[in-house]
Design a protein around this motif. Structure first.
Motif, PDB file in Angstrom:
ATOM      1  N   ILE A 203       0.791  -1.473   0.029  1.00 52.19           N
ATOM      2  CA  ILE A 203       0.036  -0.153  -0.105  1.00 52.19           C
ATOM      3  C   ILE A 203       0.736   1.175   0.130  1.00 52.19           C
ATOM      4  O   ILE A 203       1.800   1.082   0.732  1.00 52.19           O
ATOM      5  CB  ILE A 203      -1.025  -0.082   1.188  1.00 52.19           C
ATOM      6  N   HIS A 204       0.344   2.077  -0.876  1.00 53.30           N
ATOM      7  CA  HIS A 204       1.339   3.497  -0.654  1.00 53.30           C
ATOM      8  C   HIS A 204       0.347   4.724  -1.244  1.00 53.30           C
ATOM      9  O   HIS A 204      -0.290   4.698  -2.247  1.00 53.30           O
ATOM     10  CB  HIS A 204       2.341   3.561  -1.942  1.00 53.30           C
ATOM     11  N   HIS A 205       0.451   5.690  -0.610  1.00 54.77           N
ATOM     12  CA  HIS A 205      -0.561   6.775  -0.453  1.00 54.77           C
ATOM     13  C   HIS A 205      -1.825   6.323  -0.689  1.00 54.77           C
ATOM     14  O   HIS A 205      -2.884   6.867  -1.435  1.00 54.77           O
ATOM     15  CB  HIS A 205      -0.058   7.591  -1.895  1.00 54.77           C
ATOM     16  N   GLY A 206      -2.351   5.442   0.102  1.00 55.16           N
ATOM     17  CA  GLY A 206      -3.542   4.796   0.204  1.00 55.16           C
ATOM     18  C   GLY A 206      -4.252   3.869  -0.782  1.00 55.16           C
ATOM     19  O   GLY A 206      -5.223   3.358  -0.752  1.00 55.16           O
ATOM     20  N   ARG A 207      -3.335   3.570  -2.039  1.00 54.80           N
ATOM     21  CA  ARG A 207      -3.691   2.795  -2.844  1.00 54.80           C
ATOM     22  C   ARG A 207      -3.085   1.591  -2.719  1.00 54.80           C
ATOM     23  O   ARG A 207      -2.109   1.204  -2.170  1.00 54.80           O
ATOM     24  CB  ARG A 207      -3.291   3.505  -4.390  1.00 54.80           C
ATOM     25  N   THR A 208      -3.810   0.268  -3.181  1.00 51.20           N
ATOM     26  CA  THR A 208      -3.212  -0.925  -3.409  1.00 51.20           C
ATOM     27  C   THR A 208      -2.151  -1.091  -4.743  1.00 51.20           C
ATOM     28  O   THR A 208      -2.614  -0.822  -5.766  1.00 51.20           O
ATOM     29  CB  THR A 208      -4.320  -2.013  -3.546  1.00 51.20           C
ATOM     30  N   VAL A 209      -0.767  -1.241  -4.378  1.00 49.01           N
ATOM     31  CA  VAL A 209       0.015  -0.996  -5.502  1.00 49.01           C
ATOM     32  C   VAL A 209       0.130  -2.565  -6.194  1.00 49.01           C
ATOM     33  O   VAL A 209       0.309  -2.723  -7.373  1.00 49.01           O
ATOM     34  CB  VAL A 209       1.288  -0.733  -4.772  1.00 49.01           C
ATOM     35  N   LEU A 210       0.060  -3.458  -5.124  1.00 46.04           N
ATOM     36  CA  LEU A 210       0.097  -4.954  -5.585  1.00 46.04           C
ATOM     37  C   LEU A 210      -0.494  -5.830  -4.287  1.00 46.04           C
ATOM     38  O   LEU A 210      -0.378  -5.758  -3.256  1.00 46.04           O
ATOM     39  CB  LEU A 210       1.758  -5.329  -5.740  1.00 46.04           C
ATOM     40  N   GLN A 211      -1.409  -6.702  -4.920  1.00 45.87           N
ATOM     41  CA  GLN A 211      -1.641  -7.865  -3.805  1.00 45.87           C
ATOM     42  C   GLN A 211      -1.529  -9.097  -4.834  1.00 45.87           C
ATOM     43  O   GLN A 211      -2.033  -9.324  -5.676  1.00 45.87           O
ATOM     44  CB  GLN A 211      -3.027  -7.768  -3.457  1.00 45.87           C
ATOM     45  N   SER A 212      -1.011  -9.842  -3.895  1.00 44.06           N
ATOM     46  CA  SER A 212      -0.435 -11.457  -4.748  1.00 44.06           C
ATOM     47  C   SER A 212      -0.121 -12.272  -3.673  1.00 44.06           C
ATOM     48  O   SER A 212       0.369 -12.273  -2.578  1.00 44.06           O
ATOM     49  CB  SER A 212       0.826 -11.033  -5.572  1.00 44.06           C
ATOM     50  N   SER A 213      -0.353 -13.771  -4.186  1.00 41.24           N
ATOM     51  CA  SER A 213       0.315 -14.766  -3.312  1.00 41.24           C
ATOM     52  C   SER A 213       1.748 -14.859  -3.284  1.00 41.24           C
ATOM     53  O   SER A 213       2.059 -14.241  -4.323  1.00 41.24           O
ATOM     54  CB  SER A 213      -0.231 -15.948  -3.761  1.00 41.24           C
ATOM     55  N   MET A 214       2.491 -15.432  -2.233  1.00 40.68           N
ATOM     56  CA  MET A 214       3.837 -15.396  -2.469  1.00 40.68           C
ATOM     57  C   MET A 214       4.371 -16.340  -3.456  1.00 40.68           C
ATOM     58  O   MET A 214       5.512 -15.962  -4.073  1.00 40.68           O
ATOM     59  CB  MET A 214       4.435 -15.947  -0.960  1.00 40.68           C
ATOM     60  N   ASP A 215       3.439 -17.391  -3.743  1.00 47.37           N
ATOM     61  CA  ASP A 215       4.046 -18.378  -5.007  1.00 47.37           C
ATOM     62  C   ASP A 215       4.143 -17.507  -6.224  1.00 47.37           C
ATOM     63  O   ASP A 215       4.761 -17.748  -7.123  1.00 47.37           O
ATOM     64  CB  ASP A 215       3.090 -19.378  -4.915  1.00 47.37           C
ATOM     65  N   ALA A 216       3.032 -16.742  -6.545  1.00 42.11           N
ATOM     66  CA  ALA A 216       2.765 -15.920  -7.830  1.00 42.11           C
ATOM     67  C   ALA A 216       3.804 -15.080  -8.064  1.00 42.11           C
ATOM     68  O   ALA A 216       4.502 -14.778  -9.158  1.00 42.11           O
ATOM     69  CB  ALA A 216       1.404 -15.132  -7.763  1.00 42.11           C
ATOM     70  N   LEU A 217       4.300 -14.154  -6.599  1.00 47.06           N
ATOM     71  CA  LEU A 217       5.489 -13.265  -6.707  1.00 47.06           C
ATOM     72  C   LEU A 217       6.654 -14.189  -7.246  1.00 47.06           C
ATOM     73  O   LEU A 217       7.338 -13.611  -8.200  1.00 47.06           O
ATOM     74  CB  LEU A 217       5.982 -12.805  -5.373  1.00 47.06           C
ATOM     75  N   SER A 218       6.917 -15.263  -6.724  1.00 48.19           N
ATOM     76  CA  SER A 218       8.262 -16.065  -7.159  1.00 48.19           C
ATOM     77  C   SER A 218       8.213 -16.477  -8.634  1.00 48.19           C
ATOM     78  O   SER A 218       9.456 -16.242  -9.216  1.00 48.19           O
ATOM     79  CB  SER A 218       8.290 -17.154  -6.280  1.00 48.19           C
ATOM     80  N   ALA A 219       7.048 -16.577  -9.060  1.00 50.16           N
ATOM     81  CA  ALA A 219       6.886 -16.965 -10.486  1.00 50.16           C
ATOM     82  C   ALA A 219       7.167 -15.610 -11.617  1.00 50.16           C
ATOM     83  O   ALA A 219       7.550 -15.458 -12.488  1.00 50.16           O
ATOM     84  CB  ALA A 219       5.607 -17.821 -10.782  1.00 50.16           C
ATOM     85  N   ARG A 220       6.748 -14.476 -11.208  1.00 50.44           N
ATOM     86  CA  ARG A 220       6.645 -13.346 -11.752  1.00 50.44           C
ATOM     87  C   ARG A 220       7.926 -12.479 -11.766  1.00 50.44           C
ATOM     88  O   ARG A 220       8.141 -11.838 -12.767  1.00 50.44           O
ATOM     89  CB  ARG A 220       5.317 -12.418 -11.286  1.00 50.44           C
ATOM     90  N   PHE A 221       8.515 -12.235 -10.676  1.00 53.28           N
ATOM     91  CA  PHE A 221       9.653 -11.238 -10.488  1.00 53.28           C
ATOM     92  C   PHE A 221      10.907 -11.958 -10.324  1.00 53.28           C
ATOM     93  O   PHE A 221      10.954 -13.282  -9.597  1.00 53.28           O
ATOM     94  CB  PHE A 221       9.511 -10.342  -9.337  1.00 53.28           C
ATOM     95  N   SER A 222      12.054 -11.580 -10.944  1.00 51.81           N
ATOM     96  CA  SER A 222      13.273 -12.069 -10.987  1.00 51.81           C
ATOM     97  C   SER A 222      14.139 -10.998 -10.544  1.00 51.81           C
ATOM     98  O   SER A 222      14.123  -9.933 -10.956  1.00 51.81           O
ATOM     99  CB  SER A 222      13.842 -12.794 -12.028  1.00 51.81           C
ATOM    100  N   LYS A 223      15.403 -11.366  -9.745  1.00 54.28           N
ATOM    101  CA  LYS A 223      16.451 -10.323  -9.523  1.00 54.28           C
ATOM    102  C   LYS A 223      17.935 -10.986 -10.168  1.00 54.28           C
ATOM    103  O   LYS A 223      18.060 -12.179 -10.145  1.00 54.28           O
ATOM    104  CB  LYS A 223      16.706 -10.149  -8.028  1.00 54.28           C
ATOM    105  N   VAL A 224      18.385 -10.041 -10.782  1.00 50.52           N
ATOM    106  CA  VAL A 224      19.746 -10.662 -11.477  1.00 50.52           C
ATOM    107  C   VAL A 224      20.940  -9.622 -10.954  1.00 50.52           C
ATOM    108  O   VAL A 224      20.682  -8.393 -11.037  1.00 50.52           O
ATOM    109  CB  VAL A 224      19.518 -10.294 -12.996  1.00 50.52           C
ATOM    110  N   THR A 225      21.852 -10.448 -10.355  1.00 51.55           N
ATOM    111  CA  THR A 225      23.128  -9.744 -10.053  1.00 51.55           C
ATOM    112  C   THR A 225      24.101  -9.752 -11.199  1.00 51.55           C
ATOM    113  O   THR A 225      24.565 -11.020 -11.353  1.00 51.55           O
ATOM    114  CB  THR A 225      23.681 -10.050  -8.513  1.00 51.55           C
ATOM    115  N   THR A 226      24.506  -8.888 -11.781  1.00 52.39           N
ATOM    116  CA  THR A 226      25.453  -8.824 -12.954  1.00 52.39           C
ATOM    117  C   THR A 226      26.486  -7.774 -12.806  1.00 52.39           C
ATOM    118  O   THR A 226      26.620  -7.049 -11.898  1.00 52.39           O
ATOM    119  CB  THR A 226      24.639  -8.724 -14.325  1.00 52.39           C
ATOM    120  N   THR A 227      27.306  -7.956 -13.755  1.00 47.83           N
ATOM    121  CA  THR A 227      28.355  -6.923 -14.002  1.00 47.83           C
ATOM    122  C   THR A 227      28.126  -5.506 -14.641  1.00 47.83           C
ATOM    123  O   THR A 227      26.989  -5.675 -15.500  1.00 47.83           O
ATOM    124  CB  THR A 227      29.625  -7.458 -14.787  1.00 47.83           C
ATOM    125  N   PRO A 228      28.515  -4.387 -14.464  1.00 44.71           N
ATOM    126  CA  PRO A 228      28.171  -3.227 -15.237  1.00 44.71           C
ATOM    127  C   PRO A 228      28.100  -3.495 -16.909  1.00 44.71           C
ATOM    128  O   PRO A 228      27.375  -2.984 -17.311  1.00 44.71           O
ATOM    129  CB  PRO A 228      29.208  -2.242 -14.859  1.00 44.71           C
TER     130      PRO A 228
END
Length: 283
Positions: A203-228
């Motif tokens: 929630i931010h400024h009174g709005r729902t930014v995202l509602q999701s199950s944790m399983d769906a988050l894992s399937a949807r978002f990825s983080k990559v640590t890489t070189t410049p």
């Protein structure tokens, strides 16, 4: 039936939009983390669900009832732990248990005493003499023994040391959750509860930014640590967020096939704080 169903909630205080088309759903058997910075509308949302605040618009149902019009019946099915101590400090523990048994129709005193037997809280102790951690344990034992369908926890471990916090959440999972019961929890210690949650809402400024199950988050978002050097090519995939480090670059992607990222660097799941910043932006 969902334990909480909120659609299009609006609440203003002067020129401040505390809730602005806010949406939230909590089903039985789920633990939902309500995550947002100070002033984001979390407290107003909780007060609305508890019947303490009348929204200016929208619809809300809690355990099938209108919180404002049916608050007395609602509180028979809802347990609440606030971020401040609200137990009567002049009572002794056994007096508090007797009092709750007299006013709450579903309170199981024996269950509360069994839970307290696993702690350092003694029945003859005066509540004013309990440490912050012991007072929270007492509060949780009472709330769990009510058998409420919904537990609402607002910064429940505020002021506790790491041992008490861990014990609180272990007890919560053991005694507080069932297939029929749901838990709504807010905290600034997001990393501490991340492994407990089945669902999350930003929630931010009174709005729902995202509602999701944790399983769906894992399937949807990825983080990559890489070189410049590799980061330049990855920008063609339009990362949601990018943060430079001393010798690397961290990028968060939304809906990108992990196969497209395999040779780019180290792939992991973003933490909830990282994901919140990626979706909302820096403070």
């Amino acid at each position: 039936m969902n334990l909480i169903e909120a659609r299009g909630l609006r609440k203003t205080y002067g020129s401040v939009h505390a809730l602005n088309d806010f949406q939230l759903t909590l089903a039985p058997g789920r633990i939902l983390g309500l995550i947002g910075p100070n002033g984001s509308g979390k407290t107003t949302a909780l007060k609305t669900f508890l019947g303490l605040c009348q929204p200016d618009g929208g619809e809300v149902s809690v355990v099938g009832r209108n919180p404002r019009r049916e608050r007395k019946r609602l509180m028979a099915d809802v347990g609440y732990i606030a971020d401040v101590g609200i137990l009567p400090r002049w009572m002794r523990v056994h007096q508090l248990l007797r009092f709750v048994a007299g006013v709450h129709p579903t309170f199981d005193r024996q269950a509360a005493e069994r839970a307290l037997a696993q702690t350092e809280v003694r029945l003859n102790a005066r509540i004013s003499s309990l440490s912050t951690g012991m007072a929270v344990q007492l509060h949780l034992s009472i709330v769990a023994a009510i058998g409420a369908k919904l537990l609402v926890l607002d910064e429940p471990t505020l002021g506790l040391d790491i041992l008490y916090r861990q014990h609180f959440y272990d007890t919560l999972l053991q005694d507080g959750l069932s297939a029929e019961r749901g838990i709504l929890i807010t905290t600034h210690e997001v990393r501490e509860i991340e492994h407990l949650l089945t669902d999350v809402l930003f929630i931010h400024h009174g709005r729902t930014v995202l509602q999701s199950s944790m399983d769906a988050l894992s399937a949807r978002f990825s983080k990559v640590t890489t070189t410049p050097e590799r980061a330049a090519a990855l920008r063609a995939l339009q990362p949601l967020h990018e943060r430079p480090g001393a010798n690397d670059v961290q990028m968060i992607f939304d809906g990108v096939d992990p196969a497209a990222l395999t040779d780019a660097g180290e792939i992991s799941q973003p933490t909830l704080p990282e994901l919140f910043i990626a979706l909302v932006g820096q403070p």
